[in-house]
Design an enzyme around this catalytic site. Structure first.
Site, mmCIF file in Angstrom:
data_model
loop_
_atom_site.group_PDB
_atom_site.id
_atom_site.type_symbol
_atom_site.label_atom_id
_atom_site.label_comp_id
_atom_site.label_asym_id
_atom_site.label_seq_id
_atom_site.Cartn_x
_atom_site.Cartn_y
_atom_site.Cartn_z
ATOM 1 N N TRP A 214 -2.171 12.597 8.045
ATOM 2 C CA TRP A 214 -2.393 11.272 7.478
ATOM 3 C C TRP A 214 -3.827 10.790 7.785
ATOM 4 O O TRP A 214 -4.302 10.930 8.895
ATOM 5 C CB TRP A 214 -1.372 10.266 8.035
ATOM 6 C CG TRP A 214 -1.658 8.869 7.560
ATOM 7 C CD1 TRP A 214 -1.404 8.373 6.319
ATOM 8 C CD2 TRP A 214 -2.278 7.827 8.302
ATOM 9 N NE1 TRP A 214 -1.847 7.066 6.238
ATOM 10 C CE2 TRP A 214 -2.385 6.709 7.444
ATOM 11 C CE3 TRP A 214 -2.771 7.720 9.608
ATOM 12 C CZ2 TRP A 214 -2.954 5.503 7.838
ATOM 13 C CZ3 TRP A 214 -3.341 6.517 10.008
ATOM 14 C CH2 TRP A 214 -3.420 5.422 9.126
ATOM 15 N N ASP A 381 -1.285 -5.152 -4.037
ATOM 16 C CA ASP A 381 -0.846 -3.924 -3.381
ATOM 17 C C ASP A 381 0.200 -4.260 -2.324
ATOM 18 O O ASP A 381 -0.124 -4.689 -1.216
ATOM 19 C CB ASP A 381 -2.067 -3.232 -2.761
ATOM 20 C CG ASP A 381 -1.756 -1.816 -2.304
ATOM 21 O OD1 ASP A 381 -0.630 -1.565 -1.847
ATOM 22 O OD2 ASP A 381 -2.657 -0.970 -2.377
ATOM 23 N N ASP A 493 3.338 4.662 -5.180
ATOM 24 C CA ASP A 493 3.241 5.171 -3.802
ATOM 25 C C ASP A 493 4.480 5.954 -3.412
ATOM 26 O O ASP A 493 5.539 5.870 -4.062
ATOM 27 C CB ASP A 493 3.059 3.977 -2.850
ATOM 28 C CG ASP A 493 2.149 4.295 -1.681
ATOM 29 O OD1 ASP A 493 2.074 5.481 -1.296
ATOM 30 O OD2 ASP A 493 1.532 3.366 -1.157
ATOM 31 N N MET A 494 4.385 6.705 -2.350
ATOM 32 C CA MET A 494 5.504 7.481 -1.811
ATOM 33 C C MET A 494 5.189 7.696 -0.332
ATOM 34 O O MET A 494 4.392 8.538 0.013
ATOM 35 C CB MET A 494 5.580 8.817 -2.557
ATOM 36 C CG MET A 494 6.823 9.624 -2.345
ATOM 37 S SD MET A 494 6.782 10.427 -0.742
ATOM 38 C CE MET A 494 6.870 12.095 -1.189
ATOM 39 N N ASP A 563 -5.705 7.289 3.039
ATOM 40 C CA ASP A 563 -5.722 5.955 3.629
ATOM 41 C C ASP A 563 -6.929 5.785 4.547
ATOM 42 O O ASP A 563 -7.142 4.700 5.095
ATOM 43 C CB ASP A 563 -4.432 5.693 4.412
ATOM 44 C CG ASP A 563 -3.315 5.220 3.491
ATOM 45 O OD1 ASP A 563 -3.594 4.955 2.305
ATOM 46 O OD2 ASP A 563 -2.166 5.116 3.952
#
Ligand code: GLA
Length: 756
Positions: A214, A381, A493-494, A563
């Site tokens: 991530w 968002d 998103d997921m 991200d």
């Protein structure tokens, strides 16, 4: 041993190949290719498909040398009891299992007897001047291309295998997949089904792949190909940031601009495996498949299993040329065509400015800021739907929160649009929160193996999209939102990987199918939505790049790469992704500083320029942040809006990437403008002067560096290179460009073709 390679023409612009793309000789040598590659295989006397050649274009491809039959091997097994015919040291096209080849096979099946011995022999072939769509799976689009379908059979199992090879006239990409049909009377269990097998001859190779986690996606790792097997995979139900479904096998020592590279990628978004195996005789076999240890598929008589599509690129000009081939192809044949040359709106995204603390009046005041600072679109968002004030709740209930958004989302979208902005919304439709109306109504809709307790991640479960009625529900809930006609952009998103994979709707012997059935369900939803809403920009996101792949890209023109919004953290991510992806498919925003992910403080310019070459550019800042740096932000947003047409369809080039310095080039597609960004991570004194030797510039044209007015000839820009700005210890007002002070410095150079 060095691979001996002739020169490969540089790109599809090098001139079309004339004549057939696929030829077959009477003695069944199949020669595929165009002006940039040849791919050759043949049928042996035993009916085995032997791979003969893959590389730069051969003058007479069908003359590629055959394998010799060696007489001196001790303990070798004779296939079919043919003297000296041992599959283990031959390059094969789609190997069966258990019959004298000890490398990994392309197909692993078991029938009711328990046998797993598979012997695949040539049966027939045909050539079609099109590219068939793959059943229920995303795949590259056709065009000026030919497809060879070679049918193999295994008589004992009653299996028929179609190998599909598509060659395009204008692209350096070979598309492959396999269809396995059960022609027998009993069912068989499919345990592995390769999309492609690529057997490369003996040589010294290196491997390059992309791995991460991530906020740290697309790290490039390169290593010498060892003896034995190296494999990357995902068992997370998404292609994942851990290993990207891409692998390059490189001639040892190949670099950015030289050497042979064989790149392989999968058009698929779920579990996968790509392995490279160096067998005992030094050749390397690359196998691409959707199979993992968990995978199993029951193939009933009469049924066909279609594998995902594997794509192969061969470059004799190193990684740069390989990337050119991928970029052209991804842009033209994978990504939705409606967006190919469509400039993307600049945007203000609410996530890092408000997180869950968002309501209607905040959205409207952010919209005012967005308008003033010069962006085109406001994106809400997360945080907008019923009860969603933390990440612990409400996924599945896709209607606006009545208290915080009293007008409702369609009306709010209308108000934002009245301000002259586009309106975008975040959704995560594959998910379900325990605290939701949807869960209260359908607790059994959670993806979970029978008898297991589902684990939460980010406080949420996954909906079981292997079930048609749940996939339909997901389509209907998104359709209900979009049908208001006021939504211009969706961030899909997921945010969690799969665990306890299984489905109560399927019998025990089909539990190994669920991860793939989920993908089929998801793809069906995405296909329906992108058909129904062709003008909406769908941006694929999965906690950043956890499902950034060619499969999702087939339906969504854009993806949120990571991200990691800190520009310095993002540099290697963009650099790694650019091995395959054109930056047309990515987006980036100026985040707050200090950065929320790693705490680093950086200038506005550096925060903008790290993402300046992405197609989608914007901000994620609150009203105070915008007010504090209004002029500079407005400058960059105006620049982004003005240059938006340039950042679709152009050419991205990695000029250099070191531990401390990064330089990228982007050439607008007509060649009229060339942009260069340069980053110096830590400042230093008395450093060597860096130069950027640009790529693919018109050698005879003159270019003006607009920031200083200097003029350069194209050949000099490529051969001698342009001196890059540096941070001087004395600032003179001499009209030259200098780097900003301190660490994390960056600058932009713009070259305009000079018209006499
Ligand atoms: C994920 C995404 C972020 C943001 C949040 C919202 O983490 O990657 O960009 O959209 O979800 O919850």
């Amino acid at each position: 041993m060095k691979l001996n390679l002739p020169n490969q023409r540089s790109s599809r612009g090098a001139g079309p190949s004339i004549g057939p793309l696929i030829t077959v000789t009477e003695d069944r040598v199949f020669a595929l290719g165009n002006s940039v590659f040849s791919y050759v295989f043949r049928v042996s006397a035993e009916g085995v498909l032997e791979h003969l050649y893959y590389g730069a274009t051969l003058g007479a491809a069908s003359d590629a040398p055959r394998h010799d039959r060696r007489v001196f091997q001790h303990v070798a097994i004779n296939f079919d009891n043919q003297p000296n015919y041992n599959l283990n040291n031959i390059c094969l096209e789609y190997p069966g299992a258990g019959r004298s080849d000890y490398r990994q096979s392309g197909l692993k099946v078991r029938n009711a007897t328990g046998s797993g011995i598979v012997s695949l022999r040539y049966h027939s072939h045909r050539i079609v001047s099109e590219k068939p769509d793959l059943d229920d799976l995303p795949s590259s689009r056709g065009g000026d291309c030919e497809t060879l379908i070679v049918t193999l059979v295994d008589e004992e199992f009653g299996l028929e295998i179609d190998l599909l090879y598509t060659v395009y006239r204008d692209y350096g990409v070979l598309a492959r997949s396999a269809r396995i049909t059960n022609k027998g009377v009993g069912d068989v269990r499919l345990q592995d089904a390769a999309s492609s097998v690529l057997d490369c001859p003996v040589g010294d190779y290196e491997l390059l792949h992309l791995h991460g986690t991530w906020a740290c996606e697309f790290n490039t790792e390169r290593m010498r190909m060892p003896s034995g097997r190296f494999s990357i995979n995902s068992t997370r139900g998404a292609s994942s940031f851990a290993h990207h479904p891409f692998l390059a096998l490189m001639e040892e020592g190949a670099g950015e601009t030289h050497g042979a590279v064989f790149g392989t990628a999968l058009v698929y978004s779920g579990n996968f495996k790509i392995s490279a195996e160096k067998g005992e005789f030094g050749g390397v076999r690359v196998i691409t498949s959707l199979s993992t240890p968990e995978f199993e598929w029951r193939l009933n008589p009469g049924e066909t299993f279609q594998t995902p599509e594997a794509l192969h690129v061969f470059s004799s000009g190193g990684l740069r040329r390989m990337s050119r081939f991928w970029h052209e192809f991804v842009r033209d044949k994978i990504s939705p065509p409606a967006f190919r040359l469509k400039p993307r709106p600049t945007y203000l995204n609410s996530w890092e400015s408000a997180y869950f603390d968002i309501d209607e009046s905040k959205v409207l005041s952010l919209a005012d800021c967005a308008k003033q600072v010069g962006v085109d679109m406001l994106v809400v968002d997360d945080g907008w739907f019923e009860g969603r004030t933390t990440n612990a709740t409400s996924l599945g209930d896709w209607t606006g929160d009545k208290k915080r958004f009293p007008s409702g989302i369609p009306a709010l979208a209308g108000l934002v649009r009245e301000k002259g902005l586009k309106f975008g919304l975040w959704i995560e439709p594959e998910m379900i929160s325990e605290a939701s109306e949807l869960y209260r109504a359908h607790p059994d809709w959670v993806l979970c193996a029978p008898g297991s307790t589902p684990s939460k991640a980010r406080n949420q479960f996954i909906l079981d999209l292997s079930r048609q009625e749940i996939a339909d529900h997901v389509f209907n809930s998104v359709d209900a939102l979009l049908s208001c006609g006021r939504i211009d952009y969706i961030k899909w998103d997921m945010n969690r990987p799969m665990s306890e994979v299984g489905s109560s709707a399927f019998p025990p012997e089909q539990q190994g199918e669920i991860a793939h059935r989920y993908m089929l369900g998801l793809y069906s939803v995405l296909r329906r939505l992108s058909d129904a809403y062709p003008d909406i920009i769908f941006e694929n996101c999965a906690s950043g790049g956890n499902r950034f792949d060619l499969g999702m890209l087939r339906y969504m023109p854009q993806a949120w790469i990571s991200d990691m919004a800190d520009p310095i953290g993002r540099l290697p991510i963009i650099n790694g992704a650019s091995l395959i992806y054109p930056l047309d498919v990515t987006s980036a925003y100026v985040p707050p500083s200090p950065n929320h992910q790693n705490g680093r403080a950086t200038s506005i310019a550096t925060r903008f320029l790290a993402g300046a070459f992405c197609a989608g550019r914007g901000l994620s800042l609150n009203a105070d942040d915008i007010a504090a740096d209004f002029d500079e932000l407005s400058h960059w947003m105006t620049w982004a809006r003005d240059t938006a047409p340039d950042f679709v369809g152009g050419e991205f080039t990695r000029i250099f990437f070191t531990d401390n310095e990064v330089c990228w080039q982007y050439s607008e597609r007509s060649g009229a403008r060339i942009y260069v960004v340069y980053f110096q991570i830590l400042s230093g004194v008395n450093k060597p002067f860096a130069r950027a030797r640009l790529a693919d510039v018109d050698p005879d044209s003159v270019y003006t560096l607009t920031e200083t007015g200097e003029r350069f000839r194209g050949d000099a820009l490529m051969l001698s290179g342009v001196p890059l700005p540096y941070f001087p210890n004395r600032l003179d007002d001499d009209g030259l460009l200098y780097l900003e002070h301190g660490d994390f410095a960056s600058c932009l150079l713009t070259f305009e073709k000079y018209k006499k």
